[in-house]
Design an enzyme around this catalytic site. Sequence first.
Site, short mmCIF file in Angstrom:
data_model
loop_
_atom_site.label_atom_id
_atom_site.label_comp_id
_atom_site.label_asym_id
_atom_site.label_seq_id
_atom_site.Cartn_x
_atom_site.Cartn_y
_atom_site.Cartn_z
N ALA A 57 9.78 -18.91 -10.70
CA ALA A 57 8.78 -19.14 -10.02
C ALA A 57 8.34 -20.63 -10.15
O ALA A 57 8.81 -21.27 -11.23
CB ALA A 57 7.50 -18.30 -10.44
N ILE A 59 4.91 -23.46 -10.15
CA ILE A 59 3.48 -24.04 -9.83
C ILE A 59 3.56 -24.91 -8.68
O ILE A 59 4.39 -25.95 -8.83
CB ILE A 59 2.60 -24.39 -11.03
CG1 ILE A 59 1.23 -24.86 -10.65
CG2 ILE A 59 3.30 -25.66 -11.69
CD1 ILE A 59 0.19 -25.26 -11.87
N SER A 60 2.81 -24.44 -7.50
CA SER A 60 3.01 -25.50 -6.60
C SER A 60 2.21 -26.70 -6.85
O SER A 60 1.50 -26.80 -7.74
CB SER A 60 2.31 -24.82 -5.13
OG SER A 60 2.66 -23.56 -4.93
N SER A 96 1.24 -19.04 -11.94
CA SER A 96 0.60 -19.95 -13.10
C SER A 96 -1.03 -19.49 -13.12
O SER A 96 -1.58 -19.54 -14.26
CB SER A 96 0.54 -21.39 -13.19
OG SER A 96 -0.10 -21.65 -11.98
N ASP A 151 3.57 -5.20 -5.72
CA ASP A 151 4.24 -6.04 -4.56
C ASP A 151 3.54 -6.46 -3.69
O ASP A 151 2.77 -5.68 -2.92
CB ASP A 151 5.31 -5.05 -3.91
CG ASP A 151 6.05 -5.80 -2.76
OD1 ASP A 151 5.85 -6.84 -2.47
OD2 ASP A 151 7.11 -5.10 -2.55
N THR A 240 9.57 -11.73 -2.21
CA THR A 240 10.84 -10.83 -2.14
C THR A 240 10.62 -9.91 -3.27
O THR A 240 9.68 -9.41 -3.81
CB THR A 240 12.12 -11.84 -2.54
OG1 THR A 240 13.15 -11.19 -2.73
CG2 THR A 240 11.96 -12.47 -4.02
#
Length: 248
Positions: A57, A59-60, A96, A151, A240
Amino acid sequence: MAWRCSGGTNEELIRNMASKGLIKNDDVKEAFIKVDRAHYAPNFAYEDSPQTIGYGATISAPHMHASALEYLLPFIKPSTTHPGRPRRILDVGSGSGYLCHVMAELAGDDSKVVGIEHIQGLVDLGRDNMARSPAGRSLLDSERVRFVLGDGRKGWKEPTSAEGGAEWDAERDGWDAIHVGAASKGWHQELLDQLRRPGRMFIPVEDPRGGWQDIWVVDKDEEGGIEKRKLFGVRYVPLTDAEEQLKR
Ligand code: SAH
């Protein structure tokens, strides 16, 4: 260029982003200033870039969070049309936990933000990061922000608040704003069903021809009508299965 934006402190980063037009709205700017990105980004917290946070993953980048917040803002800030109705916000792929914190700052005292993750380590990471500041701890203690495991493609139905165990109801228990932080392969009907009327979802969607993703804003109007708008191309981690993601 977005990646050139940085600062020596959280406030400097945010002010630089605002002066370059990457944050346009003053409420969004103030909320970002209140939340120290260093509590959520392991490295280079004050650079406008994404960072890996483990478990496949990221953090954007702050400019992507700013864009998401500015599109969702009318559905995050306390409602003018339904003044007595606190905001309910869902962050799918909360990672995050950073965006959950900023959204809670914008949404006001009675609001509720739920961050959903499909990997327990990331549920814990979001919660632990938020617990690093007194403001974050108070959001957790008051349950104004909760991190849950599930999910996110199916959205999230909180146990109903109604007395007598009444059925889940989209108007009472659904979401004013849904932010999806991972690229979806299609439209997830359950997410649309869980939007309130009115409500808005910000979602990156993979183009069916493959190779790229676009941000879409999906509005549900007062009558339940759905309108989708394609905004711009992006690159997100896929929405996903947990096993797929952990292979990355
Ligand atoms: N918005 C977060 C994380 C972005 S990365 C941040 O900026 O910190 C995308 C996140 O989506 C990852 O944390 C990943 O674990 C999560 N994710 C991917 N598929 C998911 C699914 N099916 N359900 C819930 N979360 C999912």
